[in-house]
Scaffold this motif. Structure first.
Motif, PDB file in Angstrom:
ATOM      1  N   ALA A 110      90.751  28.700  63.186  1.00  0.00           N
ATOM      2  CA  ALA A 110      89.329  28.962  63.442  1.00  0.00           C
ATOM      3  C   ALA A 110      88.734  29.984  62.476  1.00  0.00           C
ATOM      4  O   ALA A 110      87.559  29.903  62.114  1.00  0.00           O
ATOM      5  CB  ALA A 110      89.164  29.455  64.875  1.00  0.00           C
ATOM      6  N   ASN A 137      87.949  24.258  65.368  1.00  0.00           N
ATOM      7  CA  ASN A 137      86.530  24.594  65.235  1.00  0.00           C
ATOM      8  C   ASN A 137      86.400  26.020  64.693  1.00  0.00           C
ATOM      9  O   ASN A 137      87.285  26.847  64.881  1.00  0.00           O
ATOM     10  CB  ASN A 137      85.787  24.435  66.574  1.00  0.00           C
ATOM     11  N   ASN A 140      82.549  30.600  65.227  1.00  0.00           N
ATOM     12  CA  ASN A 140      81.148  30.592  65.694  1.00  0.00           C
ATOM     13  C   ASN A 140      80.707  29.170  66.042  1.00  0.00           C
ATOM     14  O   ASN A 140      81.171  28.206  65.441  1.00  0.00           O
ATOM     15  CB  ASN A 140      80.221  31.191  64.626  1.00  0.00           C
ATOM     16  N   PRO A 141      79.833  29.033  67.034  1.00  0.00           N
ATOM     17  CA  PRO A 141      79.469  27.695  67.519  1.00  0.00           C
ATOM     18  C   PRO A 141      78.560  26.948  66.542  1.00  0.00           C
ATOM     19  O   PRO A 141      77.351  26.902  66.705  1.00  0.00           O
ATOM     20  CB  PRO A 141      78.757  27.969  68.848  1.00  0.00           C
ATOM     21  N   TRP A 146      82.090  22.934  61.159  1.00  0.00           N
ATOM     22  CA  TRP A 146      83.298  22.226  61.608  1.00  0.00           C
ATOM     23  C   TRP A 146      83.418  20.884  60.879  1.00  0.00           C
ATOM     24  O   TRP A 146      84.433  20.565  60.253  1.00  0.00           O
ATOM     25  CB  TRP A 146      83.213  22.036  63.127  1.00  0.00           C
ATOM     26  N   HIS A 165      89.643  21.545  69.316  1.00  0.00           N
ATOM     27  CA  HIS A 165      88.587  22.332  69.951  1.00  0.00           C
ATOM     28  C   HIS A 165      89.244  23.530  70.634  1.00  0.00           C
ATOM     29  O   HIS A 165      89.986  23.353  71.587  1.00  0.00           O
ATOM     30  CB  HIS A 165      87.859  21.413  70.949  1.00  0.00           C
ATOM     31  N   PHE A 168      84.681  29.003  71.256  1.00  0.00           N
ATOM     32  CA  PHE A 168      83.859  29.759  70.306  1.00  0.00           C
ATOM     33  C   PHE A 168      83.691  31.187  70.808  1.00  0.00           C
ATOM     34  O   PHE A 168      83.496  31.418  72.004  1.00  0.00           O
ATOM     35  CB  PHE A 168      82.497  29.085  70.190  1.00  0.00           C
ATOM     36  N   ASN A 178      87.451  32.438  74.686  1.00  0.00           N
ATOM     37  CA  ASN A 178      86.501  31.790  73.781  1.00  0.00           C
ATOM     38  C   ASN A 178      85.743  30.725  74.575  1.00  0.00           C
ATOM     39  O   ASN A 178      86.367  29.835  75.162  1.00  0.00           O
ATOM     40  CB  ASN A 178      87.238  31.140  72.602  1.00  0.00           C
ATOM     41  N   GLU A 181      81.924  25.748  75.205  1.00  0.00           N
ATOM     42  CA  GLU A 181      80.745  25.063  74.612  1.00  0.00           C
ATOM     43  C   GLU A 181      81.065  23.579  74.432  1.00  0.00           C
ATOM     44  O   GLU A 181      80.977  23.029  73.333  1.00  0.00           O
ATOM     45  CB  GLU A 181      80.348  25.664  73.248  1.00  0.00           C
TER      46      GLU A 181
END
Ligand code: PEP
Ligand code: MN
Length: 360
Positions: A110, A137, A140-141, A146, A165, A168, A178, A181
């Motif tokens: 990540a 991922n 950060n979202p 990604w 996944h 985030f 994390n 989302e």
């Protein structure tokens, strides 16, 4: 990305009748530890053994991995158990070593996915490889970041691809280490239905008691696999101790999980329904989380009002909120009647909270 079906060939080739399971410790610690865990996982649903060799730590001073020495242990574990192996690579030197020691699947962590420069360097180092590469991922979202990493690998002629996944990071503390989302992963799945999607419940959870629920949600959302941190003595693990589970717990979780398969028409219907229901459950949980956050702010306002001896009910401010929310709701296809009822209930709960503080 054309030839999308090609990306998942590596997974289809496993011929599994259940989702792919990748398991193993957060970090390779000693040769004995790696071999012990591998043997405990050998006859389970786990097909691939994971272990971090180079550990990216957010803060210095934590265990940073055993380095290339651990690659020998992974190789030995593969020879002894027949499991495939996977580890994280974070630069071209890692890639060269991992390929030299015949690691089967490489994953990009990540903290690496956030950097297009490093992802490009890794893609160049891997150019044309027939190894599988999984992209976690970014912290950060950001869906584009990604996907951008996957595209860089695809452009470097890497055919066997997938994504992991792992949630985030968020400044605000929630029950997760994390935040999942889920909607970001669902969006990715909708855009690239053939790109294998694997859940890493361990780094989302940060604790072992919610691993099962996260795995079940993933299966309800038709994920293709799970990567679960597994250690023979989790509490003694050198990294991420709180989130690791034993191989025996993993076996139990696999037994308890309801796996949804796409076979008959009615099963396809059930599948669709459980997928949508899982999305509803996620949204409902987010609503609760958000409402609770709102009430906490409201408590703070209560304290400020108490200090200044101001009354709880501020009619002018409240009418403004209500008016704004009705307009906002209209733009989102929500009726005025619903918005009024919803916000009156929210307001009432807020008043109850503040009165408690005033009286306290
Ligand atoms: C890991 O898998 O141990 C790891 C470091 O993961 P992430 O990159 O998701 O933080
Ligand atoms: Mn970890």
């Amino acid at each position: 990305m054309e030839n999308k079906k090609e990306m998942r060939k590596w997974l289809d080739d496993f011929g599994l009748d259940h989702p792919l399971v990748i398991a193993g410790p957060c970090s390779a610690e000693t040769e004995e530890q790696v071999l012990k865990i591998a043997h405990q996982l050998k006859d389970t649903d786990a097909t691939v053994l994971r272990a971090g060799i180079w550990k990216p730590r957010t803060r210095p001073g934590n265990f940073e991995g055993v380095g290339s020495l651990g690659l020998k242990w992974l190789k030995k574990a593969k020879e002894e158990t027949g499991m495939l192996t996977t580890t994280e690579v974070a630069n071209p030197a890692h890639v060269d070593l991992a390929l030299e020691y015949d690691v089967d699947i490489l994953w990009i962590g990540a903290r690496t996915t956030v950097s297009p420069f490093i992802v490009q360097e890794i893609a160049d180092a891997l150019k044309g490889t027939d190894k599988t590469v999984l992209v976690k991922n970014p912290v950060n979202p950001d869906l584009s970041l990604w996907l951008g990493a996957v595209e860089r690998l695809h452009t470097a002629d890497i055919k066997n691809l997938g994504v992991i996944h792992r949630g985030f990071s968020a400044y605000e503390k929630t029950k997760y280490r994390n935040n999942p989302e889920w909607q970001i992963a669902i969006e990715l799945q909708n855009k690239f239905p053939d790109l294998p999607l694997i859940l890493d419940p361990s780094h989302i959870a940060g604790r072992r008691d919610i691993i099962f629920d996260l795995c079940q949600t993933a299966l309800d959302l038709n994920y293709d696999g799970l990567m679960v941190e597994t250690h023979h003595t989790p509490d003694d693990a050198w990294s991420d101790a709180a989130q690791q589970i034993t191989p025996a717990t993993l076996v139990q979780i696999m037994k308890d999980l309801k796996i949804r398969k796409e076979i008959s028409e009615s099963e396809e219907f059930q599948n669709k329904l459980s997928n949508l229901r899982a999305q509803i459950d996620i949204a409902d949980n987010q609503l609760i989380e958000l409402l609770s956050r709102r009430m906490k702010v409201s408590d703070e306002i209560g304290k400020v009002k108490k200090a200044q001896n101001v009354s709880v009910l501020q009619t002018k401010r409240w009418n403004e909120i209500l008016g704004n929310m009705v307009l906002e709701g209209e733009q989102h296809g929500l009726s005025e009647e619903f918005i009024l009822r919803l916000f009156k209930a929210v307001h009432q709960e807020s008043i109850n909270h503040q009165e408690k503080i005033m009286k306290g």
